[in-house]
Design an enzyme around this catalytic site. Structure first.
Site, PDB file in Angstrom:
ATOM      1  N   LYS A   1       0.737  -1.088   0.155  1.00 22.79           N
ATOM      2  CA  LYS A   1      -0.101   0.229  -0.043  1.00 22.79           C
ATOM      3  C   LYS A   1       0.853   1.265  -0.019  1.00 22.79           C
ATOM      4  CE  LYS A   1      -3.985   0.241   2.624  1.00 22.79           C
ATOM      5  NZ  LYS A   1      -4.796   0.583   3.892  1.00 22.79           N
TER       6      LYS A   1
ATOM      7  N   LEU B   1     -16.743  12.114   8.262  1.00 22.88           N
ATOM      8  CA  LEU B   1     -16.789  12.049   6.698  1.00 22.88           C
ATOM      9  C   LEU B   1     -17.434  10.958   6.302  1.00 22.88           C
ATOM     10  CD1 LEU B   1     -14.519  10.063   5.375  1.00 22.88           C
ATOM     11  CD2 LEU B   1     -13.034  11.822   6.242  1.00 22.88           C
TER      12      LEU B   1
ATOM     13  N   PHE C   1     -31.187  12.152   5.063  1.00 24.55           N
ATOM     14  CA  PHE C   1     -31.358  10.885   5.704  1.00 24.55           C
ATOM     15  C   PHE C   1     -32.651  10.465   5.655  1.00 24.55           C
ATOM     16  CE2 PHE C   1     -27.192   8.985   6.346  1.00 24.55           C
ATOM     17  CZ  PHE C   1     -26.273  10.280   5.812  1.00 24.55           C
ATOM     18  N   LEU C   2     -33.601  10.587   4.903  1.00 26.22           N
ATOM     19  CA  LEU C   2     -34.664  10.284   5.155  1.00 26.22           C
ATOM     20  C   LEU C   2     -35.202   9.506   3.724  1.00 26.22           C
ATOM     21  CD1 LEU C   2     -36.956  13.182   6.855  1.00 26.22           C
ATOM     22  CD2 LEU C   2     -36.443  10.479   7.516  1.00 26.22           C
TER      23      LEU C   2
ATOM     24  N   ALA D   1     -35.891   6.303   1.702  1.00 29.10           N
ATOM     25  CA  ALA D   1     -35.954   5.141   1.723  1.00 29.10           C
ATOM     26  C   ALA D   1     -35.366   4.351   0.780  1.00 29.10           C
ATOM     27  CB  ALA D   1     -37.584   4.753   1.605  1.00 29.10           C
ATOM     28  N   GLY D   2     -34.960   3.001   1.033  1.00 25.70           N
ATOM     29  CA  GLY D   2     -34.338   2.360   0.095  1.00 25.70           C
ATOM     30  C   GLY D   2     -34.177   0.955   0.534  1.00 25.70           C
TER      31      GLY D   2
ATOM     32  N   CYS E   1     -19.553   1.550   8.050  1.00 25.13           N
ATOM     33  CA  CYS E   1     -19.692   2.099   9.391  1.00 25.13           C
ATOM     34  C   CYS E   1     -21.046   1.932  10.082  1.00 25.13           C
ATOM     35  CB  CYS E   1     -19.661   3.726   9.203  1.00 25.13           C
ATOM     36  SG  CYS E   1     -17.938   4.186   8.291  1.00 25.13           S
TER      37      CYS E   1
ATOM     38  N   ARG F   1     -18.750  -3.320   1.264  1.00 23.75           N
ATOM     39  CA  ARG F   1     -18.898  -3.861   2.493  1.00 23.75           C
ATOM     40  C   ARG F   1     -20.293  -3.605   3.127  1.00 23.75           C
ATOM     41  NH1 ARG F   1     -13.711  -1.147   5.714  1.00 23.75           N
ATOM     42  NH2 ARG F   1     -14.052   0.256   4.041  1.00 23.75           N
TER      43      ARG F   1
END
Ligand code: UGA
Length: 439
Positions: A35, A153, A252-253, A255-256, A263, A331
């Protein structure tokens, strides 16, 4: 100032590059030699818009360095940030702090002069105390202050979030450390980003409480979406209707298919464990974790319903694999569970993602990856929009329809207006938008 960032992962690399961009002298340290070699050669191990340019320009300006030599870098540092991974520990969901404590031990052996040691990794309450204990035990002479400074972030928007944060949280009551941290963040408070100073444990909890609240907010709107489908309401408008209330807020409203990423899933689980250990259980977060886990599989059932209740022998095309757009991070992506259920039910799955295919290959088997939305749609019985990449927002629906075996669109991010899709002869299923409309 001379800053050292231990861990050149997402948080470490972005923070290190941005601090260098503010004019600090930054050394990023990582154990993984490949890396560091790649970073020295200007290759960025993650996909994050704008990061390559900041890394290259600051490395060229001599302000950003990469090394595997932790001891040498720490010796000259004013501030050492610990930004190593804190994955979920196998078995119990607690955060695995072995990398954090390992870094603390190494720092202890190398510090010279007054040094501020900052935990930037997301760490459970009390970790700062343990880091301090370890350093003092290893090196009783060390002149250090241990500070908590969580990072807020988002992947995909990391540079903007770092440079224009809503707030900077700094957990320390040590006057010398407060002075140093003010210097570190001075370029940011010229942008009027508020600095919140508090006790170290409070700061550690702020990070978890913030992520858990956002995860709960998403889960709340997802459950409202399910209710909308049952009672014939539209979740987009419900979200707008409640979001205009400033006490709730409109972010953050959306829907999905449920939250994923490196995180929210890990941090909600860790908070649940911390709360249980402290005999102060957080039932709302326990429910958030459980509801979100079930949701991913429920989305696969939605796809199966849209295909007429059966996918055996059918082809389902998946648009978007990463847990959100503008990242190559797979992830905990909802796409993984959705694809596995569809395969278990006998479907052939094709998939395309602008950045995530490489990571997806290692996590999914039997998926046929293509190079564009149109390529994977060929002969498909349904196309499922899982991740809302910009390039999926204006697909040529007529072209798609002509390629597909059956015109079925399942839009798990509510990107398309249902009527428009139906007008092009598709049957449409969104999330929280009443029953599937027929084409
Ligand atoms: C999240 C937080 O937003 C950051 O503030 C925090 O620093 C970061 O975790 C972390 O702890 O390191 P991130 O995981 O990069 O950032 O991504 P988000 O943009 O928060 O999205 C998380 C998940 O929630 C995604 O799967 C996304 O699709 C989903 N989401 C988000 C929704 O389903 N609906 C929404 O309205 C918002």
């Amino acid at each position: 100032m001379r800053l050292v960032m231990i861990g050149a992962g997402y948080v470490g690399l972005v923070s290190g590059a941005c601090f260098a961009d503010f004019g600090h002298d930054v050394v990023c340290v990582d154990l993984v030699e490949e890396k560091i070699a790649a970073l020295k050669a200007g290759k960025i191990p993650i996909f994050e818009p704008g990061l390559d340019q900041i890394v290259q320009s600051n490395a060229a300006a001599g302000r950003l360095h990469f090394t595997t030599d932790l001891a040498g870098s720490v010796a000259d540092a004013d501030v050492v940030f610990i930004a190593v991974g804190t994955p979920s520990r196998r078995g119990d969901g607690h955060a695995d702090l072995s990398y954090v404590y390992g870094a603390a031990r190494e720092i202890a052996r190398s510090v010279r002069g007054f040094t501020v040691v900052v935990t930037k990794s997301t760490v459970p309450v009390g970790t700062g105390d343990e880091v301090e204990r370890i350093i003092r035990e290893e090196n009783p002479e060390a002149d250090i202050a241990v500070v908590s400074n969580p990072e807020f972030l988002r992947e995909g928007a990391a540079i903007t979030d770092f440079k224009r944060p809503d707030r900077i949280v700094i957990g320390t009551e040590e006057p010398r450390a407060i002075q140093v941290m003010r210097q570190v963040y001075r370029p940011l408070y010229l942008n009027e980003s508020p600095l919140l100073f508090c006790e170290r444990r409070t700061s550690e909890l702020i990070k978890y409480a913030g992520n858990a609240f956002l995860a709960m907010k998403i889960t709340f709107i997802n459950e409202i979406a399910d209710l909308c489908e049952k009672v014939g309401a539209d979740v987009q408008k419900v979200a707008k209707g409640i979001g205009l209330d400033k006490r709730i807020g409109d972010k953050f409203l959306h829907a999905g298919p449920g939250f994923g990423g490196s995180c929210f899933p890990k941090d909600t689980l860790a908070l649940v464990k911390t709360a249980q250990d402290a005999e102060s259980p957080m039932r709302l977060i326990e429910a958030t974790v459980a509801v979100n886990d079930n949701r991913k599989r429920a989305m696969a059932r939605k796809v199966i319903a849209a295909c007429g209740g059966e996918v055996r022998g059918k082809t389902v095309a998946i648009l978007g694999l990463t847990f959100k757009p503008n990242t190559d991070d797979m992830r905990e992506s909802p796409a993984i569970s959705i694809i596995q259920v569809l395969q278990d039910k006998g479907a052939r799955v094709t998939a395309y993602d602008p950045e995530g295919v490489e990571a997806a290959r290692g996590m999914l088997s039997g998926v046929e990856f293509g190079g564009s939305a149109y390529e994977i749609a060929e002969g498909a019985d349904a196309i499922v929009l899982v991740t809302e990449w910009d390039e999926f927002r204006a697909l040529d629906l007529d072209r798609l329809k002509a390629l597909m075996a059956a015109p079925v669109l399942v839009d798990l991010r509510n990107v398309y207006p249902p009527q428009e899709v139906v007008r092009h002869g598709f049957s449409y299923s969104g999330v929280g938008r009443a029953g599937p409309a027929e084409g």
